[in-house]
Design a protein around this motif. Sequence first.
Motif, mmCIF file in Angstrom:
data_model
loop_
_atom_site.group_PDB
_atom_site.id
_atom_site.type_symbol
_atom_site.label_atom_id
_atom_site.label_comp_id
_atom_site.label_asym_id
_atom_site.label_seq_id
_atom_site.Cartn_x
_atom_site.Cartn_y
_atom_site.Cartn_z
ATOM 1 N N SER A 1 37.814 56.768 86.442
ATOM 2 C CA SER A 1 37.468 57.450 87.715
ATOM 3 C C SER A 1 38.659 57.304 88.552
ATOM 4 O O SER A 1 38.961 58.297 89.469
ATOM 5 C CB SER A 1 36.428 56.472 88.400
ATOM 6 O OG SER A 1 37.102 55.065 88.440
ATOM 7 N N HIS A 2 39.676 56.569 88.714
ATOM 8 C CA HIS A 2 40.936 56.583 89.337
ATOM 9 C C HIS A 2 41.918 55.590 88.773
ATOM 10 O O HIS A 2 41.672 54.687 87.993
ATOM 11 C CB HIS A 2 40.422 56.448 90.674
ATOM 12 C CG HIS A 2 39.896 54.912 91.136
ATOM 13 N ND1 HIS A 2 38.752 54.693 90.706
ATOM 14 C CD2 HIS A 2 40.438 53.902 91.783
ATOM 15 C CE1 HIS A 2 38.406 53.539 91.289
ATOM 16 N NE2 HIS A 2 39.344 53.088 92.021
ATOM 17 N N GLY A 3 43.163 55.450 89.552
ATOM 18 C CA GLY A 3 44.264 54.653 89.168
ATOM 19 C C GLY A 3 44.419 53.276 89.619
ATOM 20 O O GLY A 3 45.468 52.559 89.590
ATOM 21 N N HIS A 4 43.125 52.729 90.224
ATOM 22 C CA HIS A 4 43.488 51.409 90.538
ATOM 23 C C HIS A 4 43.295 50.404 89.259
ATOM 24 O O HIS A 4 42.380 50.819 88.244
ATOM 25 C CB HIS A 4 42.307 50.779 91.709
ATOM 26 C CG HIS A 4 42.588 51.327 92.972
ATOM 27 N ND1 HIS A 4 41.686 51.465 93.803
ATOM 28 C CD2 HIS A 4 43.826 51.545 93.328
ATOM 29 C CE1 HIS A 4 42.267 52.030 94.982
ATOM 30 N NE2 HIS A 4 43.754 51.685 94.862
ATOM 31 N N PRO A 5 44.024 49.146 89.176
ATOM 32 C CA PRO A 5 43.982 48.555 88.028
ATOM 33 C C PRO A 5 42.471 48.039 87.474
ATOM 34 O O PRO A 5 42.380 47.860 86.186
ATOM 35 C CB PRO A 5 44.551 47.159 88.289
ATOM 36 C CG PRO A 5 45.579 47.713 89.327
ATOM 37 C CD PRO A 5 44.858 48.768 90.233
ATOM 38 N N ASP A 6 41.667 47.733 88.245
ATOM 39 C CA ASP A 6 40.292 47.295 87.888
ATOM 40 C C ASP A 6 39.547 48.565 87.445
ATOM 41 O O ASP A 6 38.510 48.194 86.950
ATOM 42 C CB ASP A 6 39.577 46.705 89.157
ATOM 43 C CG ASP A 6 39.298 47.604 90.309
ATOM 44 O OD1 ASP A 6 40.255 48.295 90.881
ATOM 45 O OD2 ASP A 6 38.405 47.567 90.831
ATOM 46 N N HIS A 7 40.185 49.681 87.140
ATOM 47 C CA HIS A 7 39.609 50.865 86.417
ATOM 48 C C HIS A 7 40.345 51.323 85.322
ATOM 49 O O HIS A 7 39.756 52.054 84.578
ATOM 50 C CB HIS A 7 39.267 51.725 87.604
ATOM 51 C CG HIS A 7 38.071 51.398 88.620
ATOM 52 N ND1 HIS A 7 36.834 51.712 88.617
ATOM 53 C CD2 HIS A 7 38.372 50.440 89.859
ATOM 54 C CE1 HIS A 7 36.224 51.078 89.771
ATOM 55 N NE2 HIS A 7 37.142 50.300 90.181
ATOM 56 N N CYS A 8 41.758 51.078 85.068
ATOM 57 C CA CYS A 8 42.520 51.619 84.369
ATOM 58 C C CYS A 8 43.429 50.879 83.642
ATOM 59 O O CYS A 8 44.095 51.416 82.655
ATOM 60 C CB CYS A 8 43.159 53.289 84.743
ATOM 61 S SG CYS A 8 44.735 52.431 86.052
ATOM 62 N N TRP B 1 35.492 59.570 97.350
ATOM 63 C CA TRP B 1 36.033 59.277 98.711
ATOM 64 C C TRP B 1 36.694 57.696 98.449
ATOM 65 O O TRP B 1 35.999 56.779 99.020
ATOM 66 C CB TRP B 1 35.268 59.459 99.921
ATOM 67 C CG TRP B 1 35.913 59.335 101.260
ATOM 68 C CD1 TRP B 1 37.408 59.754 101.313
ATOM 69 C CD2 TRP B 1 35.321 58.950 102.445
ATOM 70 N NE1 TRP B 1 37.550 59.327 102.750
ATOM 71 C CE2 TRP B 1 36.272 59.160 103.403
ATOM 72 C CE3 TRP B 1 34.213 58.833 102.996
ATOM 73 C CZ2 TRP B 1 36.311 58.964 104.823
ATOM 74 C CZ3 TRP B 1 33.722 58.828 104.447
ATOM 75 C CH2 TRP B 1 34.974 58.657 105.430
ATOM 76 N N HIS B 2 37.825 57.863 98.356
ATOM 77 C CA HIS B 2 38.754 56.401 98.138
ATOM 78 C C HIS B 2 40.182 56.577 98.287
ATOM 79 O O HIS B 2 40.633 57.768 98.522
ATOM 80 C CB HIS B 2 38.470 56.069 96.761
ATOM 81 C CG HIS B 2 38.449 54.745 96.314
ATOM 82 N ND1 HIS B 2 38.045 53.763 96.976
ATOM 83 C CD2 HIS B 2 39.369 54.118 95.126
ATOM 84 C CE1 HIS B 2 38.233 52.711 96.274
ATOM 85 N NE2 HIS B 2 39.064 52.635 95.372
ATOM 86 N N PRO B 3 40.932 55.719 98.653
ATOM 87 C CA PRO B 3 42.246 55.721 99.111
ATOM 88 C C PRO B 3 43.086 56.378 98.022
ATOM 89 O O PRO B 3 44.388 56.837 98.336
ATOM 90 C CB PRO B 3 42.852 54.268 99.153
ATOM 91 C CG PRO B 3 41.261 53.280 99.572
ATOM 92 C CD PRO B 3 40.464 54.148 98.572
ATOM 93 N N GLY C 1 31.990 55.799 90.268
ATOM 94 C CA GLY C 1 33.424 55.161 90.607
ATOM 95 C C GLY C 1 33.591 54.473 91.792
ATOM 96 O O GLY C 1 32.621 53.709 92.275
ATOM 97 N N ASP C 2 34.662 54.513 92.398
ATOM 98 C CA ASP C 2 34.811 53.797 93.731
ATOM 99 C C ASP C 2 34.804 54.868 94.708
ATOM 100 O O ASP C 2 35.588 55.919 94.803
ATOM 101 C CB ASP C 2 36.032 52.992 93.774
ATOM 102 C CG ASP C 2 36.260 51.630 92.990
ATOM 103 O OD1 ASP C 2 35.138 51.303 92.627
ATOM 104 O OD2 ASP C 2 37.164 51.004 93.133
ATOM 105 N N THR C 3 33.874 54.688 95.652
ATOM 106 C CA THR C 3 33.835 55.848 96.686
ATOM 107 C C THR C 3 32.978 55.387 98.028
ATOM 108 O O THR C 3 32.161 54.471 97.820
ATOM 109 C CB THR C 3 32.931 57.154 96.189
ATOM 110 O OG1 THR C 3 33.158 57.966 96.995
ATOM 111 C CG2 THR C 3 31.497 56.810 95.611
HETATM 112 ZN ZN LIG Z 1 39.518 51.602 93.563
#
Ligand SMILES: [Zn+2]
Length: 259
Positions: A62-69, A143-145, A169-171
Amino acid sequence: MRLTVVGCAGSTAGPDSPASCYLLEADDAGRTWRIVLDLGSGAVGPLQRYCDPATVDAVVVSHGHPDHCADLAALSVLRRYGPTKELDLSPLPLYGPAGLDRRIVQIAGSEDEHDLDPFAFTPVGDGDRAQVGPFALEFARAWHPVPAVAVRVTGPSARGGDSTLVFTGDTDRCDEVLELARDCDLLLAEAGWAHSRVNPEGVHMNGTQAGTLARDAGAGELVVTHVASWVDPKGTLELAAVAYGAPVALAAPGETYVL
Ligand SMILES: [Zn+2]
Ligand SMILES: [Zn+2]
């Protein structure tokens, strides 16, 4: 389709769960197809209870934050040094926001970029679609940073016909994710903000917002996830259920949903 929660801890791995990771399986054309949604910190460990991570059919991040990738780098190591290195496997389809492939190299800290070799990366954004075996994927901007996507997966239902899963994902709440979630059978929605406090915009939903999203989208079932390990989920779940107007489930490692 079968959804297995591999990891659901929000923001970091917790004592009882890795960070974000979900396995989606479907039987079609005489074999089992597998997609992994997110590979957050620690996820490659318990994912091996359910399948060989090196041979899944696709990974969606979903995105490049460590808790997802973060564990994309671990999967790269498994692919290049584990038993499957002898199999001459074709590159593993990887879908995620533009630039996600660079995260693998950054996490690995390598300069030769061989960490990218096991993957065939396709950047995806709002409105993009992809097909993996029997799974039809559709993406929406979240919608995430950082650049982030939510995904809608339509695949063969255990009850005949098709069924649909949407993973936020995160949003924070946004129209794109609402439209993506319209009339889905199961909404796997993050509630990364604890309870109902006023929170900064554009990061996460709280329980009320996740429940409202499920209600407005007409989701058949709501599973709340991405609650941090240091947060008592009770308040989040209660608020989500009030907003949704029906009971909600809390994602837990090892939990399976048939849809
Ligand atoms: Zn995130
Ligand atoms: Zn997160």
